[in-house]
Motif scaffolding. Structure first.
Motif, PDB file in Angstrom:
ATOM      1  N   TYR A  49       0.829  -1.205   0.000  1.00  0.00           N
ATOM      2  CA  TYR A  49       0.000   0.000   0.000  1.00  0.00           C
ATOM      3  C   TYR A  49       0.863   1.255   0.000  1.00  0.00           C
ATOM      4  CZ  TYR A  49      -3.853   3.133   0.961  1.00  0.00           C
ATOM      5  OH  TYR A  49      -4.777   4.131   0.861  1.00  0.00           O
ATOM      6  N   SER A  50       1.978   1.220   0.712  1.00  0.00           N
ATOM      7  CA  SER A  50       2.840   2.397   0.773  1.00  0.00           C
ATOM      8  C   SER A  50       3.376   2.752  -0.601  1.00  0.00           C
ATOM      9  CB  SER A  50       4.004   2.147   1.739  1.00  0.00           C
ATOM     10  OG  SER A  50       4.851   1.117   1.242  1.00  0.00           O
ATOM     11  N   ILE A  51       3.499   1.742  -1.478  1.00  0.00           N
ATOM     12  CA  ILE A  51       3.957   1.989  -2.848  1.00  0.00           C
ATOM     13  C   ILE A  51       2.791   2.386  -3.740  1.00  0.00           C
ATOM     14  CG2 ILE A  51       5.040   0.946  -4.878  1.00  0.00           C
ATOM     15  CD1 ILE A  51       6.525  -0.921  -2.956  1.00  0.00           C
ATOM     16  N   VAL A  52       1.717   1.604  -3.647  1.00  0.00           N
ATOM     17  CA  VAL A  52       0.571   1.822  -4.521  1.00  0.00           C
ATOM     18  C   VAL A  52      -0.076   3.178  -4.277  1.00  0.00           C
ATOM     19  CG1 VAL A  52      -1.745   0.991  -5.085  1.00  0.00           C
ATOM     20  CG2 VAL A  52       0.109  -0.632  -4.771  1.00  0.00           C
ATOM     21  N   SER A  53      -0.090   3.640  -3.031  1.00  0.00           N
ATOM     22  CA  SER A  53      -0.792   4.883  -2.700  1.00  0.00           C
ATOM     23  C   SER A  53      -0.169   6.096  -3.368  1.00  0.00           C
ATOM     24  CB  SER A  53      -0.801   5.087  -1.180  1.00  0.00           C
ATOM     25  OG  SER A  53       0.525   5.203  -0.692  1.00  0.00           O
ATOM     26  N   LEU A  54       1.045   5.960  -3.883  1.00  0.00           N
ATOM     27  CA  LEU A  54       1.708   7.091  -4.525  1.00  0.00           C
ATOM     28  C   LEU A  54       1.487   7.126  -6.032  1.00  0.00           C
ATOM     29  CD1 LEU A  54       5.135   6.906  -2.659  1.00  0.00           C
ATOM     30  CD2 LEU A  54       3.184   8.356  -2.111  1.00  0.00           C
ATOM     31  N   VAL A  55       0.808   6.129  -6.571  1.00  0.00           N
ATOM     32  CA  VAL A  55       0.746   5.984  -8.019  1.00  0.00           C
ATOM     33  C   VAL A  55      -0.285   6.897  -8.660  1.00  0.00           C
ATOM     34  CG1 VAL A  55       0.274   4.376  -9.899  1.00  0.00           C
ATOM     35  CG2 VAL A  55       1.569   3.628  -7.910  1.00  0.00           C
ATOM     36  N   LEU A  56      -1.475   6.986  -8.060  1.00  0.00           N
ATOM     37  CA  LEU A  56      -2.579   7.689  -8.708  1.00  0.00           C
ATOM     38  C   LEU A  56      -2.980   8.951  -7.959  1.00  0.00           C
ATOM     39  CD1 LEU A  56      -5.000   4.876  -9.869  1.00  0.00           C
ATOM     40  CD2 LEU A  56      -3.516   6.289 -11.253  1.00  0.00           C
ATOM     41  N   ASP A  57      -3.828   9.703  -8.609  1.00  0.00           N
ATOM     42  CA  ASP A  57      -4.403  10.907  -8.027  1.00  0.00           C
ATOM     43  C   ASP A  57      -5.539  10.467  -7.103  1.00  0.00           C
ATOM     44  OD1 ASP A  57      -5.128  13.452  -7.512  1.00  0.00           O
ATOM     45  OD2 ASP A  57      -5.988  13.868  -9.474  1.00  0.00           O
ATOM     46  N   ASP A  58      -5.214  10.231  -5.820  1.00  0.00           N
ATOM     47  CA  ASP A  58      -6.141   9.542  -4.916  1.00  0.00           C
ATOM     48  C   ASP A  58      -7.156  10.480  -4.277  1.00  0.00           C
ATOM     49  OD1 ASP A  58      -4.868   7.252  -5.467  1.00  0.00           O
ATOM     50  OD2 ASP A  58      -3.763   7.104  -3.609  1.00  0.00           O
ATOM     51  N   LYS A 196      -5.744  -1.218  -5.538  1.00  0.00           N
ATOM     52  CA  LYS A 196      -6.469  -0.125  -4.886  1.00  0.00           C
ATOM     53  C   LYS A 196      -7.954  -0.442  -4.794  1.00  0.00           C
ATOM     54  CE  LYS A 196      -3.467   3.777  -5.503  1.00  0.00           C
ATOM     55  NZ  LYS A 196      -3.439   5.222  -5.721  1.00  0.00           N
ATOM     56  N   TYR A 197      -8.485  -1.043  -5.850  1.00  0.00           N
ATOM     57  CA  TYR A 197      -9.898  -1.434  -5.815  1.00  0.00           C
ATOM     58  C   TYR A 197     -10.142  -2.450  -4.702  1.00  0.00           C
ATOM     59  CZ  TYR A 197     -14.124  -3.992  -7.027  1.00  0.00           C
ATOM     60  OH  TYR A 197     -15.347  -4.618  -6.966  1.00  0.00           O
ATOM     61  N   ARG A 198      -9.233  -3.410  -4.563  1.00  0.00           N
ATOM     62  CA  ARG A 198      -9.403  -4.429  -3.533  1.00  0.00           C
ATOM     63  C   ARG A 198      -9.279  -3.825  -2.137  1.00  0.00           C
ATOM     64  NH1 ARG A 198     -11.909  -8.860  -4.522  1.00  0.00           N
ATOM     65  NH2 ARG A 198     -10.740  -9.920  -2.873  1.00  0.00           N
ATOM     66  N   PHE A 199      -8.374  -2.869  -1.974  1.00  0.00           N
ATOM     67  CA  PHE A 199      -8.192  -2.244  -0.667  1.00  0.00           C
ATOM     68  C   PHE A 199      -9.414  -1.424  -0.272  1.00  0.00           C
ATOM     69  CE2 PHE A 199      -3.324  -2.167  -1.291  1.00  0.00           C
ATOM     70  CZ  PHE A 199      -3.224  -3.439  -0.761  1.00  0.00           C
TER      71      PHE A 199
END
Length: 255
Positions: A49-58, A196-199
């Protein structure tokens, strides 16, 4: 039941107060700035999550009318920065006009169903820009799904049943096995979107998240062709002109 998002939102309180109030963060804000409970309790998922959370415009889905207006303005700017071709701009304008879908719902990935008896699907699937796609949506429907690219983003669409309505949603990154050879990064990007969808259990759009998924409160819109809208507008104009003419004649007779 037809779902109209944002209509039930209350206007923000504009009355001033001499006592400063502490800003209370909304539940969605707290939720999106922290990993989910699952991610917090699992060391592997926490690192992912720490990596994925930086990928998109959340950006979270707006929960107040004020947030909705702010996100609309931000998304308008983001769409302008895409520098879409005039043809793609015209396509999106017509889509929004005929379904009354908002910029927020379109670009934050809401799952939208247009009550059109499949008209939009039949029209869009004939476009040269529509590429065959497969997805996990409506697996029991034996119809080809398609995607229309908007640079890295993609409008995925299909039908709810053989004789059903058109559904569509804008995805942050489309995925087509045939395109992997030309762009291997698609596997990584789409995989990150899936995580992200799963989280969050929310759709991942180009410019944020949406709680309106296929299985949870999809947005259902009546479909009204643009030509029909123009005819209705012209008919109202003629009615107004007839009323004005009759009123003017009656007024002159009284004089």
């Amino acid at each position: 039941m037809i779902h109209y998002p944002h209509q039930g939102l209350r206007h923000p309180n504009t009355r001033s107060s001499s006592t400063p109030k502490r800003k209370i963060s909304y539940r969605h804000d707290r939720f999106f700035h922290l990993p989910t409970t699952i991610a917090e309790n699992d060391p592997v998922l926490r690192r992912l999550y720490s990596i994925v959370s930086l990928v998109l415009d959340d950006h979270p889905y707006p929960s107040t009318r004020q947030e909705f207006y702010r996100r609309t303005s931000e998304i308008q700017r983001n769409v302008r920065n895409l520098n879409l071709s005039p043809m793609k701009q015209k396509f999106l304008h017509r889509l929004m006009s005929e379904t009354d879908v908002t910029l927020v719902d379109l670009w934050q990935g809401s799952h939208i169903i247009a009550l059109d008896h499949g008209h939009l699907y039949n029209t869009w699937s004939k476009f040269s820009s529509a590429h065959p796609r497969f997805s996990s949506h409506y697996r029991d429907v034996p119809l080809q799904q398609y995607g229309i690219n908007f640079f890295d983003h993609q409008l995925l669409f299909g039908k709810t049943s053989i004789h059903g309505s058109t559904w569509f949603q804008m995805e942050a990154h489309g995925f087509d096995p045939n395109e992997i050879y030309n762009n291997p990064d698609l596997v990584i990007y789409h995989g990150q979107d899936f995580l992200k969808y799963r989280f969050h259990q929310m759709n991942v759009g180009p410019f944020g998240f949406s709680p309106h998924t296929e299985m949870n409160d999809p947005i259902i819109r009546p479909y009204q062709p643009l030509n029909t809208k123009r005819k209705q507008k012209y008919q109202r104009f003629l009615t107004d002109q007839a009323f004005l003419s009759r009123f003017t004649n009656e007024f002159k007779q009284k004089i």
